[in-house]
Design a protein around this motif. Structure first.
Motif, PDB file in Angstrom:
ATOM      1  N   UNK A  42       0.842  -1.203   0.000  1.00 12.94           N
ATOM      2  CA  UNK A  42       0.000   0.000   0.000  1.00 12.94           C
ATOM      3  C   UNK A  42       0.877   1.254   0.000  1.00 12.94           C
ATOM      4  N   UNK A  43       1.952   1.239   0.769  1.00 17.92           N
ATOM      5  CA  UNK A  43       2.879   2.375   0.791  1.00 17.92           C
ATOM      6  C   UNK A  43       3.578   2.521  -0.557  1.00 17.92           C
ATOM      7  N   UNK A  44       3.947   1.410  -1.172  1.00 15.68           N
ATOM      8  CA  UNK A  44       4.609   1.457  -2.475  1.00 15.68           C
ATOM      9  C   UNK A  44       3.670   2.020  -3.537  1.00 15.68           C
ATOM     10  N   UNK A  45       2.419   1.568  -3.548  1.00 14.02           N
ATOM     11  CA  UNK A  45       1.453   2.052  -4.537  1.00 14.02           C
ATOM     12  C   UNK A  45       1.190   3.546  -4.335  1.00 14.02           C
ATOM     13  N   UNK A  46       1.073   3.983  -3.098  1.00 14.26           N
ATOM     14  CA  UNK A  46       0.873   5.409  -2.828  1.00 14.26           C
ATOM     15  C   UNK A  46       2.065   6.214  -3.329  1.00 14.26           C
ATOM     16  N   UNK A  47       3.274   5.708  -3.133  1.00 15.50           N
ATOM     17  CA  UNK A  47       4.480   6.380  -3.613  1.00 15.50           C
ATOM     18  C   UNK A  47       4.491   6.448  -5.131  1.00 15.50           C
ATOM     19  N   UNK A  48       4.124   5.338  -5.792  1.00 11.92           N
ATOM     20  CA  UNK A  48       4.075   5.323  -7.255  1.00 11.92           C
ATOM     21  C   UNK A  48       3.092   6.361  -7.770  1.00 11.92           C
ATOM     22  N   UNK A  49       1.925   6.440  -7.145  1.00 19.98           N
ATOM     23  CA  UNK A  49       0.902   7.374  -7.609  1.00 19.98           C
ATOM     24  C   UNK A  49       1.334   8.826  -7.422  1.00 19.98           C
ATOM     25  N   UNK A  50       1.920   9.137  -6.285  1.00 17.79           N
ATOM     26  CA  UNK A  50       2.392  10.501  -6.039  1.00 17.79           C
ATOM     27  C   UNK A  50       3.492  10.862  -7.045  1.00 17.79           C
ATOM     28  N   UNK A  51       4.412   9.935  -7.284  1.00 12.46           N
ATOM     29  CA  UNK A  51       5.489  10.194  -8.246  1.00 12.46           C
ATOM     30  C   UNK A  51       4.930  10.376  -9.659  1.00 12.46           C
ATOM     31  N   UNK A  52       3.927   9.593 -10.018  1.00 11.47           N
ATOM     32  CA  UNK A  52       3.330   9.716 -11.355  1.00 11.47           C
ATOM     33  C   UNK A  52       2.624  11.049 -11.533  1.00 11.47           C
ATOM     34  N   UNK A  53       1.875  11.474 -10.530  1.00 14.07           N
ATOM     35  CA  UNK A  53       1.178  12.762 -10.612  1.00 14.07           C
ATOM     36  C   UNK A  53       2.190  13.906 -10.671  1.00 14.07           C
ATOM     37  N   UNK A  59       6.007  17.575 -16.347  1.00 17.16           N
ATOM     38  CA  UNK A  59       6.217  17.457 -17.788  1.00 17.16           C
ATOM     39  C   UNK A  59       5.228  18.322 -18.564  1.00 17.16           C
ATOM     40  N   UNK A  60       3.972  18.328 -18.155  1.00 16.41           N
ATOM     41  CA  UNK A  60       2.956  19.066 -18.898  1.00 16.41           C
ATOM     42  C   UNK A  60       3.026  20.577 -18.686  1.00 16.41           C
ATOM     43  N   UNK A  61       3.485  21.026 -17.533  1.00 16.85           N
ATOM     44  CA  UNK A  61       3.442  22.454 -17.238  1.00 16.85           C
ATOM     45  C   UNK A  61       4.801  23.152 -17.261  1.00 16.85           C
ATOM     46  N   UNK A  62       5.872  22.420 -17.053  1.00 13.94           N
ATOM     47  CA  UNK A  62       7.191  23.063 -16.975  1.00 13.94           C
ATOM     48  C   UNK A  62       7.911  23.064 -18.317  1.00 13.94           C
ATOM     49  N   UNK A  63       7.555  22.138 -19.164  1.00 14.07           N
ATOM     50  CA  UNK A  63       8.276  22.035 -20.452  1.00 14.07           C
ATOM     51  C   UNK A  63       7.437  22.613 -21.557  1.00 14.07           C
TER      52      UNK A  63
END
Length: 63
Positions: A42-53, A59-63
């Motif tokens: 559960x901690x790993x999935x939460x980390x993956x989701x935060x990193x993906x967001x 990528x969409x706003x800074x570049x």
């Protein structure tokens, strides 16, 4: 978006490092780990989701 081979190579290395460091892949933690009610998964999935967001937002706003 244009394809950047060096960026793709770096991304592949980071994914490989993350898989080794996290002792599993996203689907393994997300499907099997959550089905077992594993707190570590559960901690790993939460980390993956935060990193993906964060990555998508950057990528969409800074570049």
């Amino acid at each position: 978006m244009p394809i950047n081979l060096w960026g793709m190579a770096l991304a592949g290395l980071l994914v490989g490092f993350g898989t080794a460091f996290g002792s599993g892949c996203t689907s393994g933690h997300g499907v099997c780990g959550l089905a077992r009610l594993s707190p570590r998964s559960a901690a790993a999935v939460a980390t993956f989701l935060v990193a993906a967001v964060a990555t998508t937002t950057f990528i969409r706003h800074a570049i």
